[in-house]
Design a protein around this motif. Structure first.
Motif, mmCIF file in Angstrom:
data_model
loop_
_atom_site.group_PDB
_atom_site.id
_atom_site.type_symbol
_atom_site.label_atom_id
_atom_site.label_comp_id
_atom_site.label_asym_id
_atom_site.label_seq_id
_atom_site.Cartn_x
_atom_site.Cartn_y
_atom_site.Cartn_z
ATOM 1 N N GLU A 32 0.836 -1.213 0.000
ATOM 2 C CA GLU A 32 0.000 0.000 0.000
ATOM 3 C C GLU A 32 0.866 1.255 0.000
ATOM 4 N N ALA A 33 1.907 1.259 0.835
ATOM 5 C CA ALA A 33 2.802 2.421 0.914
ATOM 6 C C ALA A 33 3.532 2.638 -0.406
ATOM 7 N N GLN A 34 3.910 1.544 -1.070
ATOM 8 C CA GLN A 34 4.600 1.667 -2.362
ATOM 9 C C GLN A 34 3.711 2.325 -3.409
ATOM 10 N N ILE A 35 2.449 1.930 -3.444
ATOM 11 C CA ILE A 35 1.509 2.528 -4.400
ATOM 12 C C ILE A 35 1.346 4.015 -4.106
ATOM 13 N N ALA A 36 1.069 4.340 -2.838
ATOM 14 C CA ALA A 36 0.823 5.730 -2.459
ATOM 15 C C ALA A 36 2.039 6.607 -2.747
ATOM 16 N N ASP A 37 3.231 6.118 -2.425
ATOM 17 C CA ASP A 37 4.437 6.921 -2.608
ATOM 18 C C ASP A 37 4.811 7.054 -4.082
ATOM 19 N N ALA A 38 4.571 6.007 -4.863
ATOM 20 C CA ALA A 38 4.849 6.102 -6.302
ATOM 21 C C ALA A 38 3.976 7.179 -6.937
ATOM 22 N N ILE A 39 2.708 7.209 -6.562
ATOM 23 C CA ILE A 39 1.788 8.223 -7.094
ATOM 24 C C ILE A 39 2.184 9.614 -6.608
ATOM 25 N N GLU A 40 2.580 9.704 -5.349
ATOM 26 C CA GLU A 40 3.019 10.990 -4.800
ATOM 27 C C GLU A 40 4.265 11.488 -5.528
ATOM 28 N N LEU A 124 -2.808 15.813 -17.204
ATOM 29 C CA LEU A 124 -2.587 14.377 -17.316
ATOM 30 C C LEU A 124 -2.030 13.804 -16.025
ATOM 31 N N THR A 125 -1.144 14.541 -15.387
ATOM 32 C CA THR A 125 -0.602 14.091 -14.108
ATOM 33 C C THR A 125 -1.707 13.955 -13.073
ATOM 34 N N ARG A 126 -2.639 14.906 -13.075
ATOM 35 C CA ARG A 126 -3.769 14.821 -12.143
ATOM 36 C C ARG A 126 -4.635 13.606 -12.437
#
Length: 242
Positions: A32-40, A124-126
């Motif tokens: 979960e943290a990997q997904i959130a941080d990659a998007i951030e 696009l980033t959004r």
């Protein structure tokens, strides 16, 4: 009456099984943290955070191997049956889905590094950020269902698989529009397109986990086909996250 040696054996067996489940839950938290941080990292153009995501992926790989070793050892030595066997097999399969989720998050982080020096494409980033948050929400919901052995929660994730597909298809069309309107955006849009595909695949892994939860708790496989939106958009091949 059960003698002390048998009580110890039963307790040790239960502890081993609980430890495998706990390891999967811990691995889920890392994923979960990997997904959130990659998007951030994509949203903030944060190269340092992207590098952290890439480096942390090794921990997910290590946990997946550890869970697999423990599960195989438990099956070989304890010979679990019925619910316990399903619980052990589900843990192995879910760990594999989480490891692949980590690989895909790492790929998103890697591609964010390629975009760091390019001209920002804010709309696009959004869109990528919105899709990423939806996928992260799905993964959290299915992992919550796993830790509580809640079939209803797993089925809710499974039945909304098409929500992620809708986001992907809309973003696919948006990216093609940008590329056709301005060829200078082609390279950046290609990176974003693969990010979107990686996020869609993470959504698929969340759905896989939902199916395994249903099997673990009920002993039955889901016989219905996954809900899918009709789409005429060409599909990208799955990206090799290695």
């Amino acid at each position: 009456m059960m003698d002390s040696s048998n009580q110890h054996t039963v307790r040790a067996y239960g502890d081993e099984l609980n430890q495998i489940t706990a390891d999967v839950a811990r691995m889920g938290g890392l994923a979960e943290a990997q997904i959130a941080d990659a998007i951030e990292a994509v949203a903030r153009r944060d190269e340092a955070l992207a590098q952290e995501v890439i480096a942390r992926d090794a921990k997910l790989d290590e946990l997946q191997r550890e869970i697999e070793r423990k599960a195989i050892r438990l099956i070989a030595l304890r010979q679990p049956v019925a619910t316990d066997l399903r619980r052990t097999v589900a843990a192995m399969k879910i760990a594999t889905d989480l490891e692949r989720t980590g690989d895909l998050a790492r790929s998103v982080a890697k591609r964010s590094l390629s975009l760091a020096d390019a001209e920002p494409l804010a709309p696009l980033t959004r869109s990528i950020e919105r899709m990423g948050k939806l996928v992260a929400k799905r993964m959290k919901a299915v992992l919550d269902a796993y830790t509580s052995a809640e079939v209803a929660g797993a089925l809710d994730v499974w039945s909304h698989d098409d929500d992620v597909d809708e986001h992907y298809n809309a973003l696919f069309r948006e990216l093609l529009t940008y590329m056709m309107a301005d060829p200078r955006t082609i390279t950046s849009c290609a990176h974003l397109l693969f990010m979107a595909k990686n996020l869609e695949r993470i959504g698929d892994h969340a759905t896989n986990i939902a199916e395994m939860i249903h099997f673990e708790v009920t002993g039955d496989e889901l016989e219905l086909s996954r809900p899918r939106q009709g789409s005429t958009d060409p599909q990208l091949p799955s990206e090799d996250p290695s």
